[in-house]
Design a protein around this motif. Structure first.
Motif, PDB file in Angstrom:
ATOM      1  N   LYS A  55     -10.076   2.145   1.191  1.00 53.38           N
ATOM      2  CA  LYS A  55      -9.745   1.149   2.216  1.00 53.38           C
ATOM      3  C   LYS A  55      -8.249   1.083   2.508  1.00 53.38           C
ATOM      4  O   LYS A  55      -7.845   0.503   3.519  1.00 53.38           O
ATOM      5  N   SER A  56      -7.416   1.674   1.640  1.00 49.41           N
ATOM      6  CA  SER A  56      -5.980   1.709   1.934  1.00 49.41           C
ATOM      7  C   SER A  56      -5.699   2.488   3.216  1.00 49.41           C
ATOM      8  O   SER A  56      -4.717   2.232   3.916  1.00 49.41           O
ATOM      9  N   VAL A 108     -12.911  -4.380   3.710  1.00 51.05           N
ATOM     10  CA  VAL A 108     -11.480  -4.556   3.928  1.00 51.05           C
ATOM     11  C   VAL A 108     -11.252  -5.814   4.757  1.00 51.05           C
ATOM     12  O   VAL A 108     -11.987  -6.094   5.708  1.00 51.05           O
ATOM     13  N   ASN A 161     -13.693 -10.002   6.994  1.00 47.78           N
ATOM     14  CA  ASN A 161     -14.128  -8.837   6.243  1.00 47.78           C
ATOM     15  C   ASN A 161     -14.857  -7.859   7.160  1.00 47.78           C
ATOM     16  O   ASN A 161     -15.679  -8.268   7.988  1.00 47.78           O
ATOM     17  N   THR A 187       0.834  -1.208   0.000  1.00 46.36           N
ATOM     18  CA  THR A 187       0.000   0.000   0.000  1.00 46.36           C
ATOM     19  C   THR A 187       0.863   1.251   0.000  1.00 46.36           C
ATOM     20  O   THR A 187       0.568   2.231  -0.701  1.00 46.36           O
ATOM     21  N   TRP A 225      -7.422   2.323   5.954  1.00 46.18           N
ATOM     22  CA  TRP A 225      -7.574   1.420   7.092  1.00 46.18           C
ATOM     23  C   TRP A 225      -6.441   0.406   7.140  1.00 46.18           C
ATOM     24  O   TRP A 225      -6.032  -0.028   8.228  1.00 46.18           O
ATOM     25  N   ILE A 226      -5.915   0.042   5.985  1.00 47.61           N
ATOM     26  CA  ILE A 226      -4.771  -0.872   5.952  1.00 47.61           C
ATOM     27  C   ILE A 226      -3.571  -0.217   6.623  1.00 47.61           C
ATOM     28  O   ILE A 226      -2.896  -0.822   7.471  1.00 47.61           O
ATOM     29  N   ASP A 261     -14.911  -2.832  -2.973  1.00 40.74           N
ATOM     30  CA  ASP A 261     -14.142  -1.670  -2.540  1.00 40.74           C
ATOM     31  C   ASP A 261     -14.560  -1.185  -1.161  1.00 40.74           C
ATOM     32  O   ASP A 261     -13.805  -0.464  -0.509  1.00 40.74           O
ATOM     33  N   CYS A 313     -16.365  -0.814   5.234  1.00 38.57           N
ATOM     34  CA  CYS A 313     -15.704   0.472   5.430  1.00 38.57           C
ATOM     35  C   CYS A 313     -16.205   1.452   4.378  1.00 38.57           C
ATOM     36  O   CYS A 313     -16.785   1.066   3.361  1.00 38.57           O
TER      37      CYS A 313
END
Length: 500
Positions: free
Chosen positions: A486-487, A461, A479, A133, A489-490, A458, A482
């Motif tokens: 979602k990046s 997450v 899962n 990411t 939250w990653i 999408d 979100c």
């Protein structure tokens, strides 16, 4: 001495005071060290585009290194990223620019960085996802002021990589250093795209470790005192004896053996009875060992080698090896004892519900068993048997809240007591944390099921679920719905936990 030198006299070395040097922490100092390595002469021979990309590389390298400050939320463990990674990464980018005479082939950069240079040091799939990411966020055309087709968009040299810091298009050393010096000396979680309360969690973790270490210092000294001192043993072991006696007296049923029924058992029923037998054996083993030590301390039994080994571990505040082999739980022995009794008592209820054929009718806590992974596998076998499907075709999916259902589920399991770190969750979406937000918050009930197709999209997450906040053991990925990118939250380092 700043390098290995085999001719250094060993006698002088032994009599010398050895001091190790650790580089000062912080994003700013990390990048300044990078530009100390990259000289003005080297940069002056590069194009402005190459200089800008190397600035991004220096930023990326500093981010992945300094993110280690926030272990286990930043990374699950300390990875040995080094200057060799930075140098190799710079060589890859330089070779790409020379080959294309323009922008690098980003797919090649992603592949080499993820699978060899930086990613080669990672051994956790979710950490690799964080690294990937970051790569996609910092190494792309738009951040350099170029469109997808490689044409300039007019924003070249004006992209902000952090508050007050832009990516300069230059080959002048002092221009890059000037941008780096705009950074503050202290690092905040937001620099790494972590939630603003991440530093509070780090400080709390450091405080707990320090308290535990200070508590063990006296225990270790007592354990290493040499010989058997009955008064000392009584003083050091009495709190543990008292704790175990109180736990045992309140849960006498865990010491009662009940044989597995002769009837045919389903996979889940077999698991419950096997787990019950494991809890019985652990409880009996611990009770016998503590009883033997109590007899030794009161003078009614002789000291044996086994008792001596167990006592030395307990007085050092550690879990004895034989106990740890039976169940690998917390390192703190008092917490280990509490968790063993908690699980043994909970399994009595599980066993009763199995006998009444009501095991799955009410929510279960996955931290009430000694082997959560084995439980999920038994649940998978149960699903495959009921649905008439091949075991290897099934994947784990979930739905959140009392009203949620898993599409295509033959059997559903309700799991409660799951905690979340790095975000809050209301059952329908993930919520940003504030600087004063608690480190952990409870999640609504989670409905688990093994299905043929897992929900994707999408707005979903995949979040790792670990046994505890140390993130040493991974249970599964679940899962979570979100909103937005979602990046985010990653990179927040969100995770689900069975217990603190």
């Amino acid at each position: 001495i700043n390098a290995e030198y085999m001719g250094f006299p060993s006698i002088l070395l032994r009599s010398s005071l050895k001091i190790t040097f650790q580089s000062p922490p912080g994003l700013k100092k990390n990048m300044l060290r990078t530009y100390d390595m990259w000289t003005p002469q080297q940069l002056s021979q590069m194009s402005e585009l190459q200089g800008a990309i190397l600035f991004i590389l220096a930023w990326f390298h500093a981010i992945v290194q300094e993110r280690r400050t926030f272990i286990p939320q930043g990374w699950v463990k300390f990875y040995e990223f080094s200057m060799a990674d930075l140098k190799t990464g710079a060589d890859v980018i330089s070779a790409q620019i020379q080959q294309t005479n323009s922008l690098p082939d980003w797919a090649t950069v992603y592949g080499v960085f993820e699978n060899a240079i930086y990613g080669g040091r990672l051994d956790n799939d979710y950490d690799i996802r964080i690294l990937t990411t970051y790569l996609y966020k910092y190494f792309n055309n738009p951040i350099l002021g170029y469109g997808p087709d490689g044409s300039a968009t007019g924003s070249k040299g004006s992209t902000t990589i952090s508050k007050g810091v832009t990516i300069p298009f230059s080959n002048k050393h002092d221009v890059f250093v000037g941008q780096v010096r705009r950074l503050g000396d202290a690092d905040f979680p937001e620099l790494f795209l972590l939630p603003p309360n991440a530093d509070r969690l780090v400080r709390k973790q450091i405080a707990f470790k320090m308290i535990d270490t200070l508590g063990r210092l006296g225990d270790v000294a007592a354990a290493a005192g040499g010989g058997f001192n009955r008064d000392l043993w009584n003083a050091k072991l009495k709190p543990l004896f008292t704790l175990w006696d109180s736990l045992a007296d309140a849960n006498r049923a865990i010491f009662e053996r009940k044989d597995t029924p002769k009837r045919e058992l389903s996979p889940l029923s077999s698991f419950v009875w096997m787990e019950s037998q494991i809890s019985y054996r652990i409880a009996i083993m611990v009770n016998n060992d503590i009883t033997d030590l109590q007899k030794v301390c009161t003078g009614t039994a002789l000291l044996t080698q086994k008792a001596s080994v167990i006592a030395s571990k307990l007085m050092a505040g550690e879990v004895p090896v034989t106990w740890d082999k039976a169940w690998e739980g917390p390192e703190n022995v008092s917490m280990w004892l509490r968790y063993v009794v908690q699980r043994a008592a909970a399994l009595l209820e599980w066993r009763q519900r199995e006998e009444n054929n009501t095991l799955l009718t009410q929510p279960l806590r996955l931290n009430h068993v000694f082997r959560p992974i084995t439980f999920l596998n038994a649940f998978r076998q149960e699903t495959a048997r009921k649905a008439g499907l091949a075991l290897d075709l099934l994947v784990l999916d979930c739905a959140w809240g009392d009203k949620g259902t898993v599409a295509g589920a033959a059997i559903e399991l309700q799991a409660e007591g799951i905690l979340i770190m790095g975000a809050a969750f209301d059952g329908s979406k993930l919520i940003d944390l504030q600087a004063d937000s608690p480190g952990l918050s409870p999640c609504p009930v989670c409905k688990l099921a093994w299905v043929l197709n897992r929900q994707k999209g999408d707005q979903v997450v995949d979040v790792p679920c670990y046994f505890s906040s140390s993130r040493e053991k991974l249970l599964c990925g679940l899962n979570m719905p979100c909103q937005g990118d979602k990046s985010k939250w990653i990179l927040n380092g969100i995770a689900l936990l069975l217990e603190p």
